[in-house]
Design an enzyme around this catalytic site. Structure first.
Site, PDB file in Angstrom:
ATOM      1  N   THR A   3      -8.242   6.479  -6.015  1.00 11.86           N
ATOM      2  CA  THR A   3      -7.133   5.880  -6.765  1.00 11.86           C
ATOM      3  C   THR A   3      -6.114   5.199  -5.862  1.00 11.86           C
ATOM      4  OG1 THR A   3      -5.860   7.940  -6.778  1.00 11.86           O
ATOM      5  CG2 THR A   3      -7.337   7.568  -8.645  1.00 11.86           C
ATOM      6  N   HIS A  42      -8.951  14.409   1.720  1.00 10.20           N
ATOM      7  CA  HIS A  42      -8.297  15.564   1.124  1.00 10.20           C
ATOM      8  C   HIS A  42      -8.746  16.796   1.908  1.00 10.20           C
ATOM      9  CE1 HIS A  42      -7.360  13.477  -2.842  1.00 10.20           C
ATOM     10  NE2 HIS A  42      -8.309  12.696  -2.367  1.00 10.20           N
ATOM     11  N   ASP A  67      -0.262  16.794  -0.769  1.00 15.30           N
ATOM     12  CA  ASP A  67      -0.556  16.035  -1.985  1.00 15.30           C
ATOM     13  C   ASP A  67       0.504  16.357  -3.042  1.00 15.30           C
ATOM     14  OD1 ASP A  67      -3.432  14.644  -3.182  1.00 15.30           O
ATOM     15  OD2 ASP A  67      -1.881  15.239  -4.611  1.00 15.30           O
ATOM     16  N   CYS A  88       0.566   3.250   3.286  1.00 15.32           N
ATOM     17  CA  CYS A  88       1.246   2.561   4.395  1.00 15.32           C
ATOM     18  C   CYS A  88       2.753   2.796   4.296  1.00 15.32           C
ATOM     19  CB  CYS A  88       0.937   1.063   4.393  1.00 15.32           C
ATOM     20  SG  CYS A  88      -0.678   0.645   5.102  1.00 15.32           S
ATOM     21  N   CYS A 120       0.837  -1.205   0.000  1.00 11.86           N
ATOM     22  CA  CYS A 120       0.000   0.000   0.000  1.00 11.86           C
ATOM     23  C   CYS A 120       0.871   1.254   0.000  1.00 11.86           C
ATOM     24  CB  CYS A 120      -0.916  -0.037   1.221  1.00 11.86           C
ATOM     25  SG  CYS A 120      -1.776   1.503   1.492  1.00 11.86           S
ATOM     26  N   GLY A 161     -13.987   7.961  -7.463  1.00 15.96           N
ATOM     27  CA  GLY A 161     -12.700   8.463  -7.954  1.00 15.96           C
ATOM     28  C   GLY A 161     -11.523   8.122  -7.066  1.00 15.96           C
ATOM     29  N   HIS A 212      -4.306   0.401   8.254  1.00 15.58           N
ATOM     30  CA  HIS A 212      -4.785   0.239   6.881  1.00 15.58           C
ATOM     31  C   HIS A 212      -6.291  -0.024   6.870  1.00 15.58           C
ATOM     32  CE1 HIS A 212      -4.432  -0.555   2.587  1.00 15.58           C
ATOM     33  NE2 HIS A 212      -5.359  -1.481   2.784  1.00 15.58           N
ATOM     34  N   HIS A 252      -8.358   7.932   2.801  1.00 17.28           N
ATOM     35  CA  HIS A 252      -7.688   9.219   2.993  1.00 17.28           C
ATOM     36  C   HIS A 252      -8.692  10.337   2.777  1.00 17.28           C
ATOM     37  CE1 HIS A 252      -7.254   7.903  -1.192  1.00 17.28           C
ATOM     38  NE2 HIS A 252      -7.380   9.181  -1.534  1.00 17.28           N
ATOM     39  N   HIS A 275      -6.135   3.071   0.418  1.00 12.92           N
ATOM     40  CA  HIS A 275      -5.958   3.286   1.864  1.00 12.92           C
ATOM     41  C   HIS A 275      -6.760   4.552   2.141  1.00 12.92           C
ATOM     42  CE1 HIS A 275      -3.066   3.360   5.549  1.00 12.92           C
ATOM     43  NE2 HIS A 275      -3.930   4.370   5.717  1.00 12.92           N
TER      44      HIS A 275
END
Ligand code: AMP
Ligand code: ZN
Length: 114
Positions: free
Chosen positions: A95, A102, A30, A7, A4, A93, A46, A100, A98
């Site tokens: 990608t 934004h 990012d 990770c 990952c 969307g 995870h 996350h 894991h």
């Protein structure tokens, strides 16, 4: 999880620009920012996606939002506002597998999301 990307970033095996870290979460810039401020916040365990949030791991998600509030203040975007986004699965969307969030700010966002 071995294969990952996030990770590996948490472990430091892949470099990242750290913005915030505590026992539960790690946050970094990012690599392809979509706004003047674009931070990725991940739990240090995870969890694949929002579909895998359960009573056992949801405290990590709460910690992500606590971190987001702190980071927004540190970045000075708390007054003007910001957007927190989670993309889940193919249609969402997502990608990287894991979970996350934004944290984006520093400009006006449109609605509805594209
Ligand atoms: P998502 O499309 O919601 O799965 O978001 C994945 C995000 O991870 C994208 O905004 C990518 O630009 C970002 N990303 C991918 N690889 C890296 C990396 N090595 N360092 C920082 N951000 C990354
Ligand atoms: Zn992972």
């Amino acid at each position: 999880m071995e294969d990952c990307l996030f990770c590996k970033i948490i472990k430091g095996d892949i470099p990242s620009t750290k913005v915030y870290e505590d026992e539960y979460v790690y946050a970094f810039n990012d690599i392809e920012p979509q706004a003047p401020h674009h931070v990725i916040i991940v739990p240090k365990i995870h969890i694949k996606s929002a579909n895998e949030i359960t009573a056992e791991n949801s405290s990590y998600i709460a910690k992500i939002f606590e971190a987001a509030s702190k980071i927004a203040k540190e970045l000075g975007i708390d007054e003007n506002g910001y957007r927190i986004v989670n993309n889940c699965g193919k249609d969402g969307g997502q990608t990287v597998g894991h979970i996350h969030f934004h944290l984006t700010g520093g400009r006006q966002f449109g609605w509805p999301a594209g």
